[in-house]
Design a protein around this motif. Structure first.
Motif, PDB file in Angstrom:
ATOM      1  N   VAL A 202      -6.287  28.681   7.738  1.00  0.00           N
ATOM      2  CA  VAL A 202      -4.876  27.974   8.057  1.00  0.00           C
ATOM      3  C   VAL A 202      -4.473  27.272   6.787  1.00  0.00           C
ATOM      4  CG1 VAL A 202      -4.108  26.022   9.155  1.00  0.00           C
ATOM      5  CG2 VAL A 202      -5.456  27.440  10.456  1.00  0.00           C
ATOM      6  N   CYS A 203      -5.289  26.717   5.935  1.00  0.00           N
ATOM      7  CA  CYS A 203      -4.987  26.237   4.416  1.00  0.00           C
ATOM      8  C   CYS A 203      -4.318  27.286   3.658  1.00  0.00           C
ATOM      9  CB  CYS A 203      -6.175  25.427   4.080  1.00  0.00           C
ATOM     10  SG  CYS A 203      -6.474  23.796   4.964  1.00  0.00           S
ATOM     11  N   ARG A 204      -4.890  28.446   3.753  1.00  0.00           N
ATOM     12  CA  ARG A 204      -4.434  29.505   2.841  1.00  0.00           C
ATOM     13  C   ARG A 204      -3.022  30.144   3.288  1.00  0.00           C
ATOM     14  NH1 ARG A 204      -5.961  31.643  -1.856  1.00  0.00           N
ATOM     15  NH2 ARG A 204      -6.022  33.618  -1.018  1.00  0.00           N
ATOM     16  N   VAL A 205      -3.069  30.014   4.593  1.00  0.00           N
ATOM     17  CA  VAL A 205      -1.565  30.346   5.383  1.00  0.00           C
ATOM     18  C   VAL A 205      -0.593  29.292   4.706  1.00  0.00           C
ATOM     19  CG1 VAL A 205      -0.337  30.330   7.364  1.00  0.00           C
ATOM     20  CG2 VAL A 205      -2.478  31.616   7.231  1.00  0.00           C
ATOM     21  N   LEU A 206      -0.885  27.902   4.787  1.00  0.00           N
ATOM     22  CA  LEU A 206      -0.222  27.072   4.182  1.00  0.00           C
ATOM     23  C   LEU A 206       0.072  26.906   2.686  1.00  0.00           C
ATOM     24  CD1 LEU A 206      -0.931  24.144   6.939  1.00  0.00           C
ATOM     25  CD2 LEU A 206       1.006  25.700   6.870  1.00  0.00           C
ATOM     26  N   ASN A 207      -0.547  27.763   1.964  1.00  0.00           N
ATOM     27  CA  ASN A 207      -0.630  27.628   0.583  1.00  0.00           C
ATOM     28  C   ASN A 207      -1.193  26.182   0.129  1.00  0.00           C
ATOM     29  OD1 ASN A 207       0.307  30.428   0.240  1.00  0.00           O
ATOM     30  ND2 ASN A 207       2.329  29.826   0.728  1.00  0.00           N
ATOM     31  N   TYR A 208      -2.190  25.911   0.621  1.00  0.00           N
ATOM     32  CA  TYR A 208      -2.730  24.682   0.055  1.00  0.00           C
ATOM     33  C   TYR A 208      -3.800  25.170  -1.096  1.00  0.00           C
ATOM     34  CZ  TYR A 208      -0.804  21.965   3.772  1.00  0.00           C
ATOM     35  OH  TYR A 208       0.051  21.262   4.943  1.00  0.00           O
ATOM     36  N   SER A 209      -4.061  23.907  -2.017  1.00  0.00           N
ATOM     37  CA  SER A 209      -4.912  24.191  -2.844  1.00  0.00           C
ATOM     38  C   SER A 209      -6.372  24.300  -2.382  1.00  0.00           C
ATOM     39  CB  SER A 209      -4.777  23.323  -3.957  1.00  0.00           C
ATOM     40  OG  SER A 209      -5.164  21.916  -3.670  1.00  0.00           O
ATOM     41  N   LEU A 210      -7.370  24.964  -3.291  1.00  0.00           N
ATOM     42  CA  LEU A 210      -8.538  24.714  -2.787  1.00  0.00           C
ATOM     43  C   LEU A 210      -9.076  23.416  -2.549  1.00  0.00           C
ATOM     44  CD1 LEU A 210     -11.432  26.221  -2.167  1.00  0.00           C
ATOM     45  CD2 LEU A 210     -11.700  26.575  -4.395  1.00  0.00           C
ATOM     46  N   PRO A 211      -8.826  22.398  -3.603  1.00  0.00           N
ATOM     47  CA  PRO A 211      -9.596  21.025  -3.461  1.00  0.00           C
ATOM     48  C   PRO A 211      -9.006  20.352  -2.115  1.00  0.00           C
ATOM     49  CG  PRO A 211      -8.947  21.546  -5.552  1.00  0.00           C
ATOM     50  CD  PRO A 211      -8.427  22.681  -4.937  1.00  0.00           C
ATOM     51  N   ALA A 212      -7.770  20.743  -1.955  1.00  0.00           N
ATOM     52  CA  ALA A 212      -7.157  20.101  -0.522  1.00  0.00           C
ATOM     53  C   ALA A 212      -7.635  20.566   0.505  1.00  0.00           C
ATOM     54  CB  ALA A 212      -5.653  20.296  -0.887  1.00  0.00           C
ATOM     55  N   SER A 213      -7.905  22.071   0.297  1.00  0.00           N
ATOM     56  CA  SER A 213      -8.451  22.551   1.734  1.00  0.00           C
ATOM     57  C   SER A 213      -9.674  22.058   1.909  1.00  0.00           C
ATOM     58  CB  SER A 213      -8.342  24.173   1.485  1.00  0.00           C
ATOM     59  OG  SER A 213      -7.277  24.656   1.298  1.00  0.00           O
ATOM     60  N   PHE A 214     -10.393  22.153   0.852  1.00  0.00           N
ATOM     61  CA  PHE A 214     -11.818  21.573   1.050  1.00  0.00           C
ATOM     62  C   PHE A 214     -12.054  20.111   1.649  1.00  0.00           C
ATOM     63  CE2 PHE A 214     -15.992  19.663  -0.445  1.00  0.00           C
ATOM     64  CZ  PHE A 214     -16.832  20.663  -0.499  1.00  0.00           C
ATOM     65  N   THR A 215     -11.083  19.281   1.021  1.00  0.00           N
ATOM     66  CA  THR A 215     -11.001  18.007   1.693  1.00  0.00           C
ATOM     67  C   THR A 215     -10.723  17.951   3.147  1.00  0.00           C
ATOM     68  OG1 THR A 215     -10.406  17.160  -0.707  1.00  0.00           O
ATOM     69  CG2 THR A 215     -10.342  15.551   0.978  1.00  0.00           C
ATOM     70  N   GLY A 216      -9.711  18.659   3.250  1.00  0.00           N
ATOM     71  CA  GLY A 216      -9.452  18.581   4.783  1.00  0.00           C
ATOM     72  C   GLY A 216     -10.438  19.133   5.800  1.00  0.00           C
ATOM     73  N   ALA A 217     -10.956  20.084   5.381  1.00  0.00           N
ATOM     74  CA  ALA A 217     -12.225  20.852   6.046  1.00  0.00           C
ATOM     75  C   ALA A 217     -13.212  19.818   6.237  1.00  0.00           C
ATOM     76  CB  ALA A 217     -12.542  22.222   5.532  1.00  0.00           C
ATOM     77  N   LEU A 218     -13.573  19.136   5.332  1.00  0.00           N
ATOM     78  CA  LEU A 218     -14.815  17.783   5.121  1.00  0.00           C
ATOM     79  C   LEU A 218     -14.369  16.890   6.066  1.00  0.00           C
ATOM     80  CD1 LEU A 218     -17.388  17.731   3.771  1.00  0.00           C
ATOM     81  CD2 LEU A 218     -16.246  16.073   2.160  1.00  0.00           C
ATOM     82  N   PHE A 219     -12.959  16.568   6.196  1.00  0.00           N
ATOM     83  CA  PHE A 219     -12.538  15.525   7.172  1.00  0.00           C
ATOM     84  C   PHE A 219     -12.619  16.116   8.575  1.00  0.00           C
ATOM     85  CE2 PHE A 219      -9.334  13.539   4.121  1.00  0.00           C
ATOM     86  CZ  PHE A 219     -10.179  12.523   3.733  1.00  0.00           C
ATOM     87  N   LEU A 220     -12.553  17.258   8.856  1.00  0.00           N
ATOM     88  CA  LEU A 220     -12.511  17.712  10.062  1.00  0.00           C
ATOM     89  C   LEU A 220     -13.928  18.015  10.553  1.00  0.00           C
ATOM     90  CD1 LEU A 220     -11.082  19.317  12.519  1.00  0.00           C
ATOM     91  CD2 LEU A 220     -11.498  21.307  11.366  1.00  0.00           C
ATOM     92  N   ILE A 221     -14.859  18.566   9.928  1.00  0.00           N
ATOM     93  CA  ILE A 221     -16.290  18.645  10.392  1.00  0.00           C
ATOM     94  C   ILE A 221     -16.891  17.409  10.371  1.00  0.00           C
ATOM     95  CG2 ILE A 221     -16.172  21.197   9.638  1.00  0.00           C
ATOM     96  CD1 ILE A 221     -17.748  20.273   7.204  1.00  0.00           C
ATOM     97  N   MET A 222     -16.432  16.503   9.714  1.00  0.00           N
ATOM     98  CA  MET A 222     -17.347  15.312   9.448  1.00  0.00           C
ATOM     99  C   MET A 222     -16.796  14.087  10.481  1.00  0.00           C
ATOM    100  SD  MET A 222     -20.101  16.019   7.699  1.00  0.00           S
ATOM    101  CE  MET A 222     -20.364  17.088   6.469  1.00  0.00           C
ATOM    102  N   ALA A 223     -15.748  14.446  11.014  1.00  0.00           N
ATOM    103  CA  ALA A 223     -14.928  13.309  12.110  1.00  0.00           C
ATOM    104  C   ALA A 223     -16.097  12.847  13.040  1.00  0.00           C
ATOM    105  CB  ALA A 223     -13.812  13.971  12.816  1.00  0.00           C
ATOM    106  N   PRO A 224     -16.334  11.605  13.213  1.00  0.00           N
ATOM    107  CA  PRO A 224     -17.464  11.199  14.179  1.00  0.00           C
ATOM    108  C   PRO A 224     -17.492  11.900  15.396  1.00  0.00           C
ATOM    109  CG  PRO A 224     -16.375   9.330  12.972  1.00  0.00           C
ATOM    110  CD  PRO A 224     -15.472  10.486  12.412  1.00  0.00           C
ATOM    111  N   ILE A 225     -16.377  12.076  16.151  1.00  0.00           N
ATOM    112  CA  ILE A 225     -16.281  12.868  17.360  1.00  0.00           C
ATOM    113  C   ILE A 225     -16.674  14.047  17.224  1.00  0.00           C
ATOM    114  CG2 ILE A 225     -13.783  13.528  17.145  1.00  0.00           C
ATOM    115  CD1 ILE A 225     -15.595  12.220  20.379  1.00  0.00           C
ATOM    116  N   ASN A 226     -16.493  14.646  16.116  1.00  0.00           N
ATOM    117  CA  ASN A 226     -16.873  16.354  15.947  1.00  0.00           C
ATOM    118  C   ASN A 226     -18.276  16.175  15.933  1.00  0.00           C
ATOM    119  OD1 ASN A 226     -14.239  16.911  16.700  1.00  0.00           O
ATOM    120  ND2 ASN A 226     -13.587  17.008  14.577  1.00  0.00           N
ATOM    121  N   LEU A 227     -18.872  15.230  14.996  1.00  0.00           N
ATOM    122  CA  LEU A 227     -20.267  15.298  14.686  1.00  0.00           C
ATOM    123  C   LEU A 227     -20.913  14.832  15.978  1.00  0.00           C
ATOM    124  CD1 LEU A 227     -20.652  13.035  11.377  1.00  0.00           C
ATOM    125  CD2 LEU A 227     -21.050  15.563  11.526  1.00  0.00           C
TER     126      LEU A 227
END
Length: 824
Positions: A202-227
């Motif tokens: 999805v981040c590639r589709v939006l043309n986001y940089s790798l650091p931004a995509s990495f940070t967003g993905a980390l937020f998603l998978i480490m959100a307390p409700i998702n943990l």
């Protein structure tokens, strides 16, 4: 070469994210959460802390009575456990690892978290043994004979157990002897590896940089409700509610942006195909169906009125027809044409039952499910975290993430508003729709917060993508955010998991399996129903997948609250032989439901001859014989199971058992009274329902014994019980001053009640022994005399028809499971 050089950094990022995800989600394994060593370590650490306080107290006040010193040490211990929880957990973890690594320690046990995963485990076990989830499958339904005893129930078909079976076979390549439960416990870890791929795409589709995509993905998978809903042992469908919406979100970006018709139509087909597969994993797929329509309509209106591009507006509308047609085709190929509409109807029925708080004649059991209770913006801001720094209104790490996400949204809006005609405006529109819908849905239940983490994480990546261009501070800021996220995740995972099932449950249910007939029905509250089906392989009247069975909950609660074991036995005989059919039959005979339930409760304690006499003149003789054939003729194999959490949380038993059907009938028949009913998802509505039942019951915490003066027992809160006269007195700011109405206690193998002649406090004392020590609880007199208290606190002593089969507990005493055979 250039494409490869661009691909490898993303692959490396995915690999790092998967490793971090697995490390945090494997906390139950790293902490030996299910091992006996963890219980032993807990006991050892708690004992040592208490002894430290006890020594301090005795040194400061050498003349203090030992029982009082012990009580003060307990209070300091509880204060420490609350204020320094993280330090205590660190100590327990260290001692656990030390004990688990000692010579002779057995292999580590792995169970599943909470209750629902055991339902899917049972289905996966069927695939292993029979090659399919059930013996009978028709269209989009399979028949589960262990549900809704004694009849069984049809349930929606799901691919989730097959995914667990695939993982079991895959892990079997490395360990042929891996237990099925251990294998399926790893399912969320594999699913999150796919989720990370979807997010980076999805981040590639939006043309986001790798650091931004990495940070967003980390937020998603480490959100307390998702943990919480994606850790080792969480064998439920929640991770699909991140995986598939992410895939559908990417399809929407590609299908609704300005592009060639061919590309738009291809992505419309992919969207429909993905939605159809999603429908085979989760019933609430209709939410994304309508979100897709809303996004397409929004894009069409944008293109028609803003860009004046009528061709693209028509293409957006055609997207709806294509994806609906594709979904219909795929579902029809898998099942039938009619099943598409069945799945669609059930999908919204699933969402409605999670959020509906209706005024029904039968109790609404969904009101008791913690994860479905109404949430607030404050709880959403913490994303399901239970960890709040002292003096802080919320979890600061999660608040930073929320501020970053909304900063990304405002940034996107600003750019879109500056130039309505740019392609990015469509992306902002889609993300805004996802954000508003999922945030609104989150207010209806904790479990839905995970939907909101999808647009929030993408928008957080949007914000990071903006400030990452600030070369002097961008990357350092991203690094700080990543470090903060990992710190929060490692802290949150230790407090948000709820391991209910343990070796005590395992042993008790295994004994039921070996020591009871195959057609036995185990009667308890709905929560452990999946445990019983999966481990004991016995039927249950209701469980977490049949919370719409409010009538069953009503009868079960009345059995537990019954003051008479004859009545309790009669309720079970009716329920296990005919379910709620006797009540339905009386309603067909012309009785109101309130009159029908009152009549059935009356004849439950009577034999067949007495019941026939009671019914005479109310219904015809033929109707009497038909009714009694359902209530008195069949003799099922019945068992009753009680456990610690059920007794401690008896409020819901009282709420369900005291459900005032007559009052609700009166309200439903009066337009004026209906106007005064509070909003159905408010606390006022719950208070209103309690008012119709006479209010919640009184029930205190356990009052430990502080000392004994001859035959006078002295308990916490200044409660005194004289063992000679069994009179009780209390002087407590919390519980009042005076004498309770009565004392229930065990005498010569019988539970008896001593009535205090001068009792002026409207509650009773339940006096019992736990591990050889007297303990007292204060509660309503009717609750103290109820079957559930006699079974749990007195092990069924003195009862004629309820005989103990299993009386087990864990090392800490926090889990007690007791099973009784019902003799007719």
């Amino acid at each position: 070469m250039n494409k490869k050089s661009k691909f490898w950094p993303w692959l490396l990022a995915w690999l790092i994210l998967v490793i971090l995800s697995c490390y945090v989600r494997l906390y139950p394994l790293r902490s030996h959460m299910w091992d006996d060593a963890h219980e032993q370590a807990t006991l050892l650490v708690v004992y040592n802390i208490k002894q430290t306080f006890l020594k301090q107290i005795v040194s400061q006040a050498p003349g203090m009575p030992p029982a009082l010193a012990d009580h003060l040490a307990d209070e300091k211990l509880n204060e420490t456990m609350h204020n320094e929880n993280q330090k205590v957990m660190d100590m327990i973890d260290r001692v656990t690892v030390s004990l688990a690594n000692q010579p002779g320690a057995g292999p580590q046990k792995i169970y599943l978290l909470e209750s629902d995963p055991y339902d899917f485990y049972n289905l996966t076990e069927n695939i292993v043994n029979k090659g399919r989830i059930a013996d009978v499958i028709k269209g989009s339904k399979y028949f589960n004979p262990l549900m809704c005893a004694p009849f069984g129930a049809w349930q929606p078909f799901t691919l989730h157990p097959y995914w667990g079976f695939v993982i079991y076979k895959f892990l079997g390549l490395f360990n042929p002897n891996i237990p099925l439960m251990t294998a399926v416990a790893y399912t969320p870890l594999f699913t999150y590896a796919l989720i990370i791929i979807a997010f980076l795409w999805v981040c590639r589709v939006l043309n986001y940089s790798l650091p931004a995509s990495f940070t967003g993905a980390l937020f998603l998978i480490m959100a307390p409700i998702n943990l919480k809903r994606g850790a080792l042992g969480w064998f439920r469908t929640d991770p699909y509610n991140i995986l598939f919406p992410l895939l559908l979100l990417g399809c929407l970006f590609l299908a609704l942006r300005p592009s060639s018709k061919k590309e738009g139509y291809i992505w419309a087909v992919v969207f429909g195909l993905t939605l159809a597969v999603y429908a085979l994993f989760w019933q609430g797929w209709g939410l994304l169906f309508f979100m897709g329509i809303a996004c397409a309509l929004g894009a069409s209106l944008y293109n028609f009125f803003i860009k004046k591009d009528k061709a693209h507006a028509r293409q957006n509308l055609l997207f709806i027809a294509i994806f609906v047609g594709t979904t219909l085709l795929i579902v029809s190929m898998c099942f039938s044409f009619q099943d598409f509409f069945i799945l669609f109807k059930e999908g919204f029925g699933e969402l409605r039952k999670f959020t509906h708080r209706g005024l029904d004649l039968w109790p609404n059991l969904f009101m008791a499910v913690g994860e479905l209770k109404k949430t607030s913006l404050g709880s959403i801001s913490t994303l399901g975290s239970n960890t709040t720094p002292e003096g802080s209104p919320s979890n600061w790490g999660d608040l930073i993430f929320m501020m970053l996400a909304f900063g990304g949204w405002f940034c996107s809006l600003r750019i879109a508003l500056q130039n309505f005609r740019q392609a990015r405006a469509i992306d902002t529109l889609i993300l805004s729709i996802f954000l508003f819908v999922t945030m609104a849905l989150s207010l209806n239940g904790e479990r839905f917060i995970l939907f909101a983490t999808i647009p929030l994480s993408v928008l957080a990546a949007t914000a990071v993508n903006r400030f990452i261009s600030l070369k002097s501070v961008g990357l350092p800021l991203a690094g700080i955010l990543i470090a903060l996220t990992l710190f929060n995740a490692n802290r949150d995972i230790r407090t948000i998991l709820t391991p209910i099932f343990n070796s005590t449950w395992d042993e008790a249910l295994t004994k039921i399996k070996t020591d009871s007939p195959d057609d036995s029905i185990v009667n308890t509250w709905w929560a452990p129903g999946h445990f019983i089906k999966a481990i004991a392989h016995r039927s249950v009247p209701f469980d977490g997948a049949s919370l719409d069975q409010g009538a069953v909950g009503y009868w079960m609660a009345n059995m537990f609250l019954s003051q008479d074991e004859n009545q309790a036995r009669g309720i079970l005989r009716m329920l296990n032989a005919s379910g709620n059919k006797p009540a339905e039959y009386l309603v067909k005979c012309g009785l109101k439901l309130s009159d029908a339930t009152t009549l059935l409760l009356a004849i439950a304690s009577e034999n067949k001859t007495q019941a026939a006499q009671t019914l005479k003149g109310i219904i015809t003789d033929d109707q009497i014989q038909t009714l009694l054939s359902m209530t008195h003729d069949k003799i099922p194999h019945s068992y009753v199971l009680v456990y610690t959490e059920l007794v401690d949380a008896n409020l819901m038993i009282a709420f369900t058992g005291h459900w005032n059907i007559k009052k609700i009938e009166d309200i439903n028949s009066s337009p004026e009274m209906l106007k005064n009913v509070p909003k159905r998802n408010s606390q006022e509505f719950v208070d209103f329902l309690w008012e119709t039942m006479g209010g919640p019951p009184k029930y205190s915490d356990a009052l430990p014994l502080l000392g004994k003066n001859n035959n006078l027992l002295l308990f916490r809160d200044n409660l005194a019980v004289d063992l000679n006269t069994m009179d009780a007195k209390i002087e407590s700011p919390q519980y009042g001053v005076g004498q309770p109405l009565s004392v229930f206690y065990l005498k010569d193998g019988q539970v008896v009640e001593h009535v205090n002649p001068d009792g002026n406090l409207n509650y009773a004392v339940e006096l019992y022994q736990e591990d050889g020590q007297y303990v007292a609880r204060l509660m309503d007199r009717a609750l103290a005399n109820s079957m559930i208290m006699k079974l749990y606190y007195f092990d069924g002593q003195g009862l004629q028809y309820f005989k103990p089969l299993i009386l087990s507990k864990d090392l800490t005493g926090r889990t007690r499971v007791k099973v009784f055979e019902v003799r007719y």
